[in-house]
Design an enzyme around this catalytic site. Structure first.
Site, mmCIF file in Angstrom:
data_model
loop_
_atom_site.group_PDB
_atom_site.id
_atom_site.type_symbol
_atom_site.label_atom_id
_atom_site.label_comp_id
_atom_site.label_asym_id
_atom_site.label_seq_id
_atom_site.Cartn_x
_atom_site.Cartn_y
_atom_site.Cartn_z
ATOM 1 N N ARG A 231 28.700 47.191 48.829
ATOM 2 C CA ARG A 231 29.857 47.531 49.114
ATOM 3 C C ARG A 231 30.292 47.635 50.805
ATOM 4 O O ARG A 231 28.911 47.918 51.338
ATOM 5 C CB ARG A 231 30.843 49.137 49.518
ATOM 6 C CG ARG A 231 30.400 49.083 47.849
ATOM 7 C CD ARG A 231 32.234 49.274 46.866
ATOM 8 N NE ARG A 231 32.309 49.271 45.873
ATOM 9 C CZ ARG A 231 31.438 49.941 45.031
ATOM 10 N NH1 ARG A 231 31.787 51.554 45.294
ATOM 11 N NH2 ARG A 231 31.352 50.071 43.103
ATOM 12 N N LYS B 29 38.419 39.069 43.799
ATOM 13 C CA LYS B 29 37.566 38.378 42.908
ATOM 14 C C LYS B 29 38.142 36.539 42.319
ATOM 15 O O LYS B 29 39.177 37.275 41.703
ATOM 16 C CB LYS B 29 36.925 38.845 42.485
ATOM 17 C CG LYS B 29 36.084 38.630 41.605
ATOM 18 C CD LYS B 29 34.583 39.395 41.013
ATOM 19 C CE LYS B 29 34.009 38.470 39.667
ATOM 20 N NZ LYS B 29 32.489 40.108 39.543
ATOM 21 N N ARG C 68 28.980 41.383 34.378
ATOM 22 C CA ARG C 68 27.621 41.838 34.914
ATOM 23 C C ARG C 68 27.250 43.397 35.075
ATOM 24 O O ARG C 68 28.267 44.389 35.150
ATOM 25 C CB ARG C 68 27.383 41.783 36.410
ATOM 26 C CG ARG C 68 26.917 40.633 36.922
ATOM 27 C CD ARG C 68 26.370 40.375 38.916
ATOM 28 N NE ARG C 68 25.931 41.422 38.662
ATOM 29 C CZ ARG C 68 26.121 41.895 40.260
ATOM 30 N NH1 ARG C 68 27.268 41.639 40.702
ATOM 31 N NH2 ARG C 68 24.834 43.236 40.917
HETATM 32 C C1 BTN Z 1 31.183 39.696 36.239
HETATM 33 O O1 BTN Z 1 30.714 40.465 36.157
HETATM 34 O O2 BTN Z 1 31.187 39.603 37.559
HETATM 35 C C2 BTN Z 1 30.404 37.838 35.493
HETATM 36 C C3 BTN Z 1 31.833 37.680 34.631
HETATM 37 C C4 BTN Z 1 30.700 37.082 33.907
HETATM 38 C C5 BTN Z 1 32.380 36.487 32.492
HETATM 39 C C6 BTN Z 1 31.861 35.298 31.492
HETATM 40 S S1 BTN Z 1 33.094 34.690 31.257
HETATM 41 C C7 BTN Z 1 32.082 33.442 29.989
HETATM 42 C C8 BTN Z 1 30.747 34.039 29.827
HETATM 43 N N1 BTN Z 1 31.191 34.936 28.903
HETATM 44 C C9 BTN Z 1 30.895 35.901 29.328
HETATM 45 O O3 BTN Z 1 30.733 36.920 27.628
HETATM 46 N N2 BTN Z 1 30.325 36.418 29.708
HETATM 47 C C10 BTN Z 1 30.433 35.110 31.270
#
Ligand code: BTN
Length: 263
Positions: A261, A129, A60
């Protein structure tokens, strides 16, 4: 040979196998990017791309998503919805509910959700997380396509990260085999997304709130460039907006492009 075998996964999916079309890679740039390219070529809903390793995994807010093959499960699922994009408010929160349901169904304990879409593991009074969700929407002639990208830490990453991280193996006595984990998550997603197509996020709201890590907690909302907004987390509404009780009254926060936060 990738760590996920689509044939074995189909057998773990049982009656739901026909709803998913799975392709597994040892490496790709990002499972979500690969899935978007396939969606542009007309891939059907239920297409899943899973990869052991991503060279350009996306998180994100433009962040990178780093994961190690043996220690994680990274995949993306394509789903299609009819109607206008406004109907999809709260979709990423509903995906969090599906993930929590699936992991609890496998025996995990202490799974919590943080707005908008982090899956956390409770560790005493703190949270770490466990999984990330990135939902990317686009419209085409078939309606709205959602590329739902999920990264689950099966064991805690060993690289230095800006926030505490945990692995699924810390939430349960014995980590199930990865095909079982992926099948459980896809099955839960099918159930949650079917209900979402009918009733939107209202269908998952109560379940989300039951697992809300920061219910009633004092928090600060950080938006790039503006002063932090202080308030008390009062939960979410049926559109997936965060309800923040502030000095100037209850505010509904829609944009997930902010950082929350504990105050
Ligand atoms: C976050 O920032 O919390 C979201 C992370 C999402 C990661 C997943 S891994 C599979 C899919 N491919 C990506 O490039 N991102 C999502």
């Amino acid at each position: 040979m990738p760590l996920i075998d689509p044939v074995l996964l189909k057998s773990r999916l049982g009656l739901l196998a026909g709803r998913f079309d799975v392709d597994a890679f040892e490496e790709c740039d990002s499972t979500s990017s690969e899935l978007m390219r396939r969606a542009d070529l007309g891939a059907p809903a239920g297409t899943v791309i899973v990869a052991d390793r991503q060279s350009a995994g996306r998180g994100r807010r433009g962040r990178q998503w780093l994961s190690a093959p043996e220690a994680s499960l990274t995949f993306s699922l394509l789903w299609r919805f009819s109607g206008s994009p406004a109907r999809l408010a709260g979709l990423s929160l509903a995906v969090g509910v599906a993930l929590a349901r699936a992991l609890e169904g496998l025996g995990a304990q202490g799974i919590c959700l943080k707005w908008p879409n982090d899956v956390l593991l409770r560790q005493g009074d703190d949270y770490a997380k466990l999984a990330g969700i990135l939902v990317e929407l686009a419209s085409d002639r078939r309606g709205i396509q959602a590329v739902i990208g999920i990264g689950i830490n099966l064991s805690a990453p060993t690289v230095e990260l800006p926030q505490p991280v945990a692995g699924l193996d810390q939430a349960m006595a014995a980590l199930p085999e990865r095909h079982l984990v992926l099948a459980a998550v896809l099955s839960a997603l099918a159930g949650v997304l079917d209900a979402f197509a009918v009733d939107g996020f209202a269908s998952s709201k109560n379940e989300w709130q039951q697992r809300h890590a920061w219910q009633d907690a004092a928090v600060q909302l950080l938006d790039d460039g503006s002063a932090p907004l202080l308030g008390r987390c009062a939960g979410v509404d049926a559109d997936g907006a965060l309800l923040l009780e502030t000095a100037s009254g209850m505010q509904r926060i829609f944009s997930g492009d902010v950082s929350l936060r504990r105050a």
